[in-house]
Design an enzyme around this catalytic site. Structure first.
Site, PDB file in Angstrom:
ATOM      1  N   THR A  20     -14.026  -5.651   5.932  1.00  0.00           N
ATOM      2  CA  THR A  20     -13.947  -5.651   7.462  1.00  0.00           C
ATOM      3  C   THR A  20     -13.928  -4.109   8.278  1.00  0.00           C
ATOM      4  O   THR A  20     -14.037  -3.985   9.483  1.00  0.00           O
ATOM      5  CB  THR A  20     -12.389  -6.211   7.899  1.00  0.00           C
ATOM      6  OG1 THR A  20     -11.381  -5.570   6.981  1.00  0.00           O
ATOM      7  CG2 THR A  20     -12.329  -7.623   7.404  1.00  0.00           C
ATOM      8  N   GLY A  30      -0.923  -6.013   6.303  1.00  0.00           N
ATOM      9  CA  GLY A  30      -0.424  -4.651   5.720  1.00  0.00           C
ATOM     10  C   GLY A  30      -0.005  -3.835   6.814  1.00  0.00           C
ATOM     11  O   GLY A  30       1.181  -4.013   7.127  1.00  0.00           O
ATOM     12  N   ARG A  31      -0.728  -3.079   7.226  1.00  0.00           N
ATOM     13  CA  ARG A  31      -0.057  -1.973   8.542  1.00  0.00           C
ATOM     14  C   ARG A  31      -0.080  -2.655   9.556  1.00  0.00           C
ATOM     15  O   ARG A  31       0.840  -2.352  10.414  1.00  0.00           O
ATOM     16  CB  ARG A  31      -1.269  -0.964   8.749  1.00  0.00           C
ATOM     17  CG  ARG A  31      -1.498   0.075   7.551  1.00  0.00           C
ATOM     18  CD  ARG A  31      -2.533   1.159   7.834  1.00  0.00           C
ATOM     19  NE  ARG A  31      -3.804   0.373   7.687  1.00  0.00           N
ATOM     20  CZ  ARG A  31      -5.037   1.262   7.870  1.00  0.00           C
ATOM     21  NH1 ARG A  31      -4.949   2.342   8.231  1.00  0.00           N
ATOM     22  NH2 ARG A  31      -6.144   0.596   7.597  1.00  0.00           N
ATOM     23  N   LYS A  89       0.332  -8.107  -2.889  1.00  0.00           N
ATOM     24  CA  LYS A  89      -0.998  -7.450  -3.190  1.00  0.00           C
ATOM     25  C   LYS A  89      -0.847  -6.046  -3.763  1.00  0.00           C
ATOM     26  O   LYS A  89      -0.186  -5.381  -3.059  1.00  0.00           O
ATOM     27  CB  LYS A  89      -1.937  -7.519  -2.193  1.00  0.00           C
ATOM     28  CG  LYS A  89      -3.231  -6.881  -2.380  1.00  0.00           C
ATOM     29  CD  LYS A  89      -4.440  -7.303  -1.157  1.00  0.00           C
ATOM     30  CE  LYS A  89      -4.167  -6.031  -0.047  1.00  0.00           C
ATOM     31  NZ  LYS A  89      -4.736  -4.720  -0.752  1.00  0.00           N
ATOM     32  N   ASP A 113       0.814  -1.144  -0.019  1.00  0.00           N
ATOM     33  CA  ASP A 113      -0.119  -0.014   0.260  1.00  0.00           C
ATOM     34  C   ASP A 113       1.103   1.172  -0.007  1.00  0.00           C
ATOM     35  O   ASP A 113       1.134   1.931   1.029  1.00  0.00           O
ATOM     36  CB  ASP A 113      -1.002   0.039   1.185  1.00  0.00           C
ATOM     37  CG  ASP A 113      -2.039  -0.971   0.930  1.00  0.00           C
ATOM     38  OD1 ASP A 113      -2.680  -1.362  -0.234  1.00  0.00           O
ATOM     39  OD2 ASP A 113      -2.191  -1.808   2.036  1.00  0.00           O
ATOM     40  N   ASP A 136     -19.085  -3.368 -11.172  1.00  0.00           N
ATOM     41  CA  ASP A 136     -19.687  -2.780 -12.385  1.00  0.00           C
ATOM     42  C   ASP A 136     -20.407  -3.614 -13.128  1.00  0.00           C
ATOM     43  O   ASP A 136     -20.841  -4.613 -12.693  1.00  0.00           O
ATOM     44  CB  ASP A 136     -18.396  -2.101 -13.007  1.00  0.00           C
ATOM     45  CG  ASP A 136     -18.562  -0.927 -13.902  1.00  0.00           C
ATOM     46  OD1 ASP A 136     -19.745  -0.758 -14.594  1.00  0.00           O
ATOM     47  OD2 ASP A 136     -17.839   0.081 -13.981  1.00  0.00           O
ATOM     48  N   ASP A 196      -5.963  -6.470  -6.223  1.00  0.00           N
ATOM     49  CA  ASP A 196      -6.997  -6.086  -5.393  1.00  0.00           C
ATOM     50  C   ASP A 196      -7.487  -4.959  -5.933  1.00  0.00           C
ATOM     51  O   ASP A 196      -7.445  -3.895  -5.012  1.00  0.00           O
ATOM     52  CB  ASP A 196      -6.387  -6.002  -3.999  1.00  0.00           C
ATOM     53  CG  ASP A 196      -7.359  -5.607  -3.063  1.00  0.00           C
ATOM     54  OD1 ASP A 196      -8.708  -6.114  -3.327  1.00  0.00           O
ATOM     55  OD2 ASP A 196      -7.088  -5.158  -1.965  1.00  0.00           O
ATOM     56  N   LYS A 203     -11.066  -4.791  -6.387  1.00  0.00           N
ATOM     57  CA  LYS A 203     -12.374  -4.975  -5.943  1.00  0.00           C
ATOM     58  C   LYS A 203     -13.373  -4.447  -7.158  1.00  0.00           C
ATOM     59  O   LYS A 203     -14.067  -3.540  -6.993  1.00  0.00           O
ATOM     60  CB  LYS A 203     -12.521  -4.205  -4.658  1.00  0.00           C
ATOM     61  CG  LYS A 203     -11.798  -4.573  -3.644  1.00  0.00           C
ATOM     62  CD  LYS A 203     -12.036  -3.861  -2.306  1.00  0.00           C
ATOM     63  CE  LYS A 203     -11.334  -4.484  -1.121  1.00  0.00           C
ATOM     64  NZ  LYS A 203      -9.817  -4.312  -1.224  1.00  0.00           N
TER      65      LYS A 203
HETATM   66  O1  C5P Z   1      -5.725  -2.292   7.176  1.00  0.00           O
HETATM   67  P1  C5P Z   1      -4.626  -3.171   6.555  1.00  0.00           P
HETATM   68  O2  C5P Z   1      -3.349  -2.266   6.458  1.00  0.00           O
HETATM   69  O3  C5P Z   1      -4.549  -4.486   7.193  1.00  0.00           O
HETATM   70  O4  C5P Z   1      -5.077  -3.245   5.031  1.00  0.00           O
HETATM   71  C1  C5P Z   1      -4.232  -4.058   4.206  1.00  0.00           C
HETATM   72  C2  C5P Z   1      -4.857  -4.195   2.901  1.00  0.00           C
HETATM   73  O5  C5P Z   1      -6.169  -4.982   2.825  1.00  0.00           O
HETATM   74  C3  C5P Z   1      -5.287  -2.904   2.075  1.00  0.00           C
HETATM   75  O6  C5P Z   1      -4.946  -2.623   0.741  1.00  0.00           O
HETATM   76  C4  C5P Z   1      -6.940  -2.977   2.174  1.00  0.00           C
HETATM   77  O7  C5P Z   1      -7.442  -2.222   0.832  1.00  0.00           O
HETATM   78  C5  C5P Z   1      -6.981  -4.330   2.039  1.00  0.00           C
HETATM   79  N1  C5P Z   1      -8.357  -4.744   2.800  1.00  0.00           N
HETATM   80  C6  C5P Z   1      -9.308  -5.542   2.081  1.00  0.00           C
HETATM   81  N2  C5P Z   1     -10.524  -5.982   2.414  1.00  0.00           N
HETATM   82  C7  C5P Z   1     -10.755  -5.289   3.941  1.00  0.00           C
HETATM   83  C8  C5P Z   1      -9.818  -4.763   4.594  1.00  0.00           C
HETATM   84  C9  C5P Z   1      -8.581  -4.287   4.014  1.00  0.00           C
HETATM   85  O8  C5P Z   1      -8.931  -5.869   1.069  1.00  0.00           O
HETATM   86  N3  C5P Z   1     -11.948  -5.807   4.147  1.00  0.00           N
END
Ligand code: C5P
Length: 239
Positions: free
Chosen positions: A125, A216-217, A34, A12, A66, A61, A63
């Protein structure tokens, strides 16, 4: 599947050079990277191609959400790029998912390409019980709604879904153990929750049956992300 192949590292960033640097730095530990909206909008298809050239797999990713024709053709283009996984919102409906799957399968057969895993996003989430009821006006619990969307994705021929760690068991019971569940919203026990309402730790997610987890974070904000990942891996391999 070995634990390290079940971890997806989320790139990210809006800086493609930094993303490639991360791929190199995490290369020994991570197989799947990703590419989400931020990086794709900044780096375009080239960033995907560069990661694949390094011998890594890409989860695209974006998403998609459409009309069926648009999503199918976008998925076809991603298939030709050689991505390992791609996703679309299940709330785009059965026809959107089914026509997307059909075009991807047909393209792979005609052009002798490997077929990407096709995933449906269920409920993000970041959405909690209040938002699902008051903002989205969905009159069921999140779990019931996720179960419904997962079944829709399964019936449309998708390979799996993206869902929170709290719904893995319900999805596997409904769609079978081979239906892939990819889990985002992963937080280590000491991480801040951020906007993730339905979060889970890596160990809990894998124990509950997640096929893949997205980091991710949770590790990227640590002082030494590679070290944090190694700690997570050690913990997962010993549990
Ligand atoms: O919040 P975090 O840093 O863990 O998110 C990591 C990645 O997961 C982000 O790229 C976010 O777009 C993706 N994500 C997702 N679906 C979610 C939550 C986060 O694809 N429900």
């Amino acid at each position: 599947m070995p634990v390290r192949e079940r971890i997806i590292l989320s790139l990210d960033t809006s800086d493609p050079e930094y993303a490639l640097d991360l791929v190199d730095r995490f290369s020994d530990e991570i197989t799947i990277f990703k590419v989400g909206l931020e990086l794709f909008v900044s780096g375009g298809p080239e960033i995907v191609q560069k990661i694949i050239k390094k011998g890594k797999k890409v989860f695209l990713d974006l998403k998609f959400h459409d009309i069926p024709n648009t999503v199918s053709r976008a998925a076809q283009a991603a298939t030709r790029m050689g991505v390992f996984m791609l996703n679309m919102h299940t709330s785009g409906g059965f026809e959107m998912m089914k026509s997307c799957r059909d075009l991807v399968v047909e393209t792979c057969l005609k052009e002798n390409l490997s077929r990407p895993r096709l995933l449906g996003v269920t409920v993000l989430t970041s959405i909690g019980p209040e938002a699902i009821k008051n903002e989205l006006c969905i009159p069921h619990s999140i779990r019931t709604h996720v179960k419904h969307l997962a079944r829709l994705a399964y019936n449309a021929g998708l390979d799996g879904v993206v869902a929170s760690g709290h719904e893995i068991e319900t999805i596997k019971n409904t769609c079978g153990k081979d239906f892939i569940v990819v889990v985002p919203g992963i937080r280590l026990s000491w991480n801040p929750p951020d906007e993730q309402k339905r979060r889970i730790t890596p160990r809990e997610a894998l124990r509950s049956g997640a096929d893949y987890i997205i980091l991710g974070r949770a590790i990227m904000r640590e002082e030494d992300p590679l070290k944090a990942l190694r700690v997570v891996l050690l913990e997962l391999m010993s549990s």
